[in-house]
Design an enzyme around this catalytic site. Structure first.
Site, PDB file in Angstrom:
ATOM      1  N   GLU A  34      -5.870  -3.436  12.376  1.00 20.18           N
ATOM      2  CA  GLU A  34      -5.628  -4.194  11.149  1.00 20.18           C
ATOM      3  C   GLU A  34      -6.349  -5.211  10.993  1.00 20.18           C
ATOM      4  O   GLU A  34      -6.862  -5.701   9.883  1.00 20.18           O
ATOM      5  CB  GLU A  34      -4.095  -4.570  11.221  1.00 20.18           C
ATOM      6  N   MET A  45       0.286  -2.870   8.618  1.00 19.93           N
ATOM      7  CA  MET A  45      -0.341  -3.153   7.487  1.00 19.93           C
ATOM      8  C   MET A  45      -1.305  -4.416   7.386  1.00 19.93           C
ATOM      9  O   MET A  45      -0.966  -5.449   7.703  1.00 19.93           O
ATOM     10  CB  MET A  45       0.642  -3.068   6.227  1.00 19.93           C
ATOM     11  N   GLU A  96       1.028  -1.194   0.001  1.00 17.64           N
ATOM     12  CA  GLU A  96       0.026   0.021  -0.171  1.00 17.64           C
ATOM     13  C   GLU A  96       0.829   1.329   0.054  1.00 17.64           C
ATOM     14  O   GLU A  96       2.097   1.333   0.943  1.00 17.64           O
ATOM     15  CB  GLU A  96      -0.732   0.108   1.173  1.00 17.64           C
TER      16      GLU A  96
HETATM   17  N1  0A1 Z   1      -3.157   0.764   5.900  1.00 17.78           N
HETATM   18  C1  0A1 Z   1      -2.308   0.929   6.906  1.00 17.78           C
HETATM   19  C2  0A1 Z   1      -1.478   1.979   6.971  1.00 17.78           C
HETATM   20  C3  0A1 Z   1      -0.283   1.982   5.907  1.00 17.78           C
HETATM   21  C4  0A1 Z   1      -0.508   3.132   5.030  1.00 17.78           C
HETATM   22  C5  0A1 Z   1       0.571   3.081   4.077  1.00 17.78           C
HETATM   23  C6  0A1 Z   1       1.534   2.159   4.133  1.00 17.78           C
HETATM   24  O1  0A1 Z   1       2.682   2.393   3.403  1.00 17.78           O
HETATM   25  C7  0A1 Z   1       2.896   3.481   2.629  1.00 17.78           C
HETATM   26  C8  0A1 Z   1       1.824   1.455   5.056  1.00 17.78           C
HETATM   27  C9  0A1 Z   1       0.803   1.362   6.228  1.00 17.78           C
HETATM   28  C10 0A1 Z   1      -3.342   1.102   7.943  1.00 17.78           C
HETATM   29  O2  0A1 Z   1      -4.299   1.955   8.137  1.00 17.78           O
HETATM   30  O3  0A1 Z   1      -2.964   0.597   9.129  1.00 17.78           O
HETATM   31 ZN    ZN Z   2      -5.979   1.564   8.332  1.00 17.23          ZN
END
Ligand code: 0A1
Ligand code: ZN
Length: 849
Positions: free
Chosen positions: A291, A256, A122
């Site tokens: 998560e 993540m 992501e």
């Molecule tokens: N989706 C994850 C957060 C996340 C977003 C971007 C990342 O890399 C750029 C890594 C993690 C969450 O909301 O926990």
């Molecule tokens: Zn999140």
């Protein structure tokens, strides 16, 4: 390398990809500098998409071979990807690329951390692993074969098969590429299991580096609690045979939600009483939950495009805050969330980085994982729930899961679900997603012949690209107290939709005292010039814990503003009222600790700015110091009794009850240190058997300037524990005096253990400086320069972490002309760097605009 000229992407330009992907088969042959990735992907044209060239994203890949239906092809390659003529009907795409995970310091795509392979995809990292339509609306099932000597090899979904030197995984749930994950290394697992409410057995594992096995038990319990909670509260069950969590030391963010294979920054999952504070435990519990909850809000229902990020993040933050409220104290959680919102989101919303919860354009999506998308996004869900009520909220959520399971959805879909489930028209409410800025809410009152009228006015200041704002829907939770302190009207939600609107309450025998915006029912700045007596009255009598806390906070803010701008003395009437609350041992110690906390210095700066003053960081420091000193002196006799009450005699548990006591104890110790020069803190430091007590004592010793021996002892005790050493680095900057903060930071960057390529370590040093309000804003600009030097250095290795940390400058326009000029000069120096990453380039240009 990415193209040097940054491209702006607009929500309005969305077009679907021209093909569907039936399935993806990857073979990954691991090697630090020559990993081979073989992809076999079935594409089929989709009739409902506009005609387009066949384009696959791909960055920093060496293409070795490509074929369509078995025949070799030679695609046209650019720094962003490839194009290739393709058949009219379905076809099989095959490619083989080479990548070098050991050289990947950006920590995006496939990279290495302490000899372990791991991924972060992501938002757009999958394109650094293979050529692919790397966009969240392309969903496919994945089969992954990993080849390598590493004893543990993991990917998404369920294990399919394995043999010597290989393992195969199959994920039956169609997913976008950003949820892909792969991990391989010498890892140890902490196992567990869970039976879902329909009787499905799920194997659980937390995978860590050898030596960290003893720090997994808490995370495992948190995971099981999260699984139970999501079944009970949202009716959501887990949907694979196995759920793996992996801890990595080098990670740009917290964690993540990759399908079935969550990857965590080790600081957000590893915990033990000796090495973690109560706050760490609480945060770990929340992030594990966050998560895990993404499995439904994010994975089963994902986002159509990255503009919809708040669809999964706002909702999932809201869900994890509900979970924490249920596991711990709802009142304490709400106050803590509002403190964090004001500290992180309000400055963003009121400065050059302001953007709507759903942005309309971006250059680099990684720059939009912000407090606005996450925390304000969660506030929007909270308002929606308050407006429609609990029952309708859960009805709407059931419909959301039923209607959109398997979809890549939009905010329009989300709003429509609520409209269909509740019969409400939410078109005006939707402005919360498109309008940036923090609304200001002012209020006046009138009482005559038993009728009490509250008149509200709302305005939202202009933000970048949005000069004019329309009124928003504000749920204003109000309660009324009579002059004896009894509640005569319990909490009622007033639904404000106009720029100016009045609400009346009939049949009151005397003019009531209003308690407005209970529970912080809308993320606004409430402007109310109420008399200090009225605030003191609410501090004593309000039945709403949030507003009780808020009335004290208001008095503290007024007091600090008067101290800074007029050289006033601390407000003794407020301190008397506060003392009564602090003494009240029927109240939760955690709540009393929050009451003792008071505004941070940057909050005072923010309030001064909101009230039209130019904040002077040195004057703010002095005011805070004299206020804390006055509190310590006034409460001399009270402190020992409170310290006694805060003492925990049972074995350490990181639960709400014990951590509340320790929070009270640490607030007391900080004041005691002002009276005894650090004697009590020294004793606590010497006898502490858990990190919470050890670290709070050390903070006091640093604050008292009596820290040399203690810092050395702490270092010697913990030098082999990287997470504790992060605390050691951060604390000696955070708790020191302004004159020492920049020098200490500079000295610590010379320390042999300062591994600046590790994001946690970098943040613990440079982030601590950025958060030391007066130290960072040193008049001669040396704080700014030091941070800018390091941001420039880090950018060449890790653009994402660099870009995020540029937000330290987001309030620069608030300060005096000299400081503004110094900060602007540093931002311009960063902007002028040859080879600056697009990530940091975008941040700096927004900051300067
Ligand atoms: N989706 C994850 C957060 C996340 C977003 C971007 C990342 O890399 C750029 C890594 C993690 C969450 O909301 O926990
Ligand atoms: Zn999140």
């Amino acid at each position: 390398m990415k193209d040097a000229s940054p491209q702006t992407i607009h929500l309005a330009d969305y077009t679907p990809f021209g093909w569907t992907v039936r399935d993806v088969h990857l073979t990954v042959k691991l090697s630090p500098r020559a990993t081979r990735v073989v992809a076999r992907i079935h594409f089929a044209p989709r009739g409902d998409a506009p005609a387009q060239d066949f384009f696959l994203h791909g960055e920093e890949l060496t293409l070795l071979r490509a074929a369509i239906d078995g025949a070799e092809v030679t695609p046209e390659i650019t720094p962003q990807g490839l194009t290739c003529p393709v058949p009219d009907g379905p076809f099989l795409w095959e490619s083989e690329v080479e990548i070098a995970p050991a050289d990947n310091t950006a920590l995006e795509g496939l990279y290495m951390s302490n000899g372990m392979y791991c991924t972060q995809c992501e938002a757009e990292g999958f394109r650094k692993i293979t050529y692919y339509p790397d966009r969240p609306d392309v969903m496919a099932t994945f089969t992954v074969r990993i080849e390598g000597d590493e004893p543990v090899k993991l990917s998404n979904g369920n294990p399919a098969d394995s043999g010597a030197g290989w393992a195969e995984w199959h994920d039956p749930w169609p997913k976008p590429a950003y949820l892909f994950a792969l991990v391989a290394g010498d890892l140890r697992n902490h196992p567990g299991s869970f039976t879902t409410k329909s009787g499905k057995e799920v194997e659980l594992n937390i995978w860590v580096r050898p030596g960290d096995e003893g720090k997994c038990a808490f995370g495992m319990e948190a995971l099981k609690k999260s699984m139970t909670w999501d079944e009970e509260v949202y009716g959501r069950e887990y949907d694979l045979d196995i759920f793996n969590v992996v801890a990595v030391d080098d990670f740009n963010m917290g964690a993540m939600e990759n399908k079935g294979l969550n990857i965590f920054n080790s600081s957000c999952v590893l915990a033990s009483p000796e090495t973690s504070t109560d706050a760490n435990f609480e945060r770990i519990e929340a992030i594990i939950a966050h998560e895990y909850f993404h499995n439904w809000t994010g994975n089963r229902i994902t986002c159509r495009d990255w503009f919809q990020l708040c669809l999964k993040e706002g909702l999932t933050v809201y869900r994890d805050s509900q979970f924490t409220s249920d596991m711990r104290s709802a009142e304490v959680k709400r106050i803590s969330d509002v403190i964090a919102l004001r500290a992180r989101q309000f400055p963003e919303d009121q400065g050059p980085l302001a953007h709507p919860v759903r942005p309309e354009s971006f250059q680099e999506i990684n720059n939009f994982y912000t407090a606005t998308v996450y925390e304000k996004g969660a506030e929007v869900i909270g308002m929606l729930k308050r407006l429609v009520g609990d029952e309708e909220y859960y009805k709407a959520l059931d419909l959301y899961f039923e209607r959109h399971d398997g979809d890549a959805a939009t905010i329009e879909d989300w709003i429509r679900v609520f409209e269909d489930a509740t019969g409400r028209d939410l078109s005006q409410f939707k402005r919360w997603y498109s309008q940036a800025g923090t609304p200001r809410l002012s209020v006046s009152e009138d009482f005559s012949e038993g009728t009490y009228t509250l008149t509200f006015r709302q305005t939202t200041p202009p933000t970048p690209g949005q000069p004019d704002k329309a009124p928003q829907v504000l749920p204003i939770a109000v309660g009324l107290l009579n002059p004896n302190g009894h509640e005569v009207v319990p909490t009622t939600v007033l639904e404000m939709t106009e720029a100016e609107q009045s609400f009346t309450f009939e049949g009151l025998s005397a003019k009531p005292v209003p308690s407005i915006l209970r529970g912080f029912s809308a993320p606004v700045v409430l402007e109310r010039d109420s008399a200090p007596e009225e605030r003191a009255f609410l501090l004593a009598h309000d039945t709403d814990a949030f507003n009780r806390w808020e009335s004290s906070r208001d008095l503290a803010r007024d007091c600090l503003v008067a101290m800074v701008t007029e050289g006033a003395a601390p407000d003794t009437a407020w301190l008397d009222g506060l003392e009564r609350v602090i003494r009240d041992d029927t109240l939760d110690p955690a709540f009393r600790a929050l009451m003792m906390g008071g505004p941070t210095q940057s909050e005072t700066a923010q309030v001064l700015h909101e009230r039209g003053h130019v904040p002077d960081p040195d004057a703010i420091w002095d005011a805070h110091e004299s206020l804390r000193q006055a509190m310590a002196e006034r409460w001399q006799d009270l402190l020992p009794a409170l310290a006694e009450e805060a003492r925990v005699t049972e074995a350490y548990r990181p639960d709400a009850a014990q951590s509340g006591k320790r929070a009270l104890g640490s607030a007391v110790l900080a004041l005691q240190t002002r009276l005894d020069g650090g004697k009590a803190a020294e004793a606590q430091f010497a006898s502490a058997d858990n990190m919470t007590l050890q670290l709070s004592a050390l903070a006091c010793l640093v604050q008292a300037g009596r820290d040399e021996a203690a810092l050395r002892a702490f270092h010697d005790q913990w030098q082999d524990d990287r997470l504790v050493m992060d605390k050691w680095f951060a604390l000696q900057i955070a708790a020191t005096t302004p004159d020492k903060a920049p020098e200490r930071t500079a000295a610590l960057t010379e320390h042999p253990a300062f591994d600046w390529t590790n994001p946690n370590r970098f943040r613990s040093v440079l982030g601590a400086l950025a958060m030391h309000h007066t130290g960072f804003h040193a008049k001669d600009g040396r704080g700014y320069k030091l941070l800018a030097d390091w941001l420039i250095k880090l950018d060449a290795k890790n653009p994402q972490t660099t870009a995020r940390m540029c937000s330290a400058f987001q309030t620069w326009k608030r300060y005096d002309a000299d400081r503004q000029a110094l900060m602007k000069a540093q931002l311009e120096r960063i902007a002028a760097r040859p080879g600056l990453s697009p990530d940091t380039g975008e941040m700096v240009s927004r900051l300067l605009s």
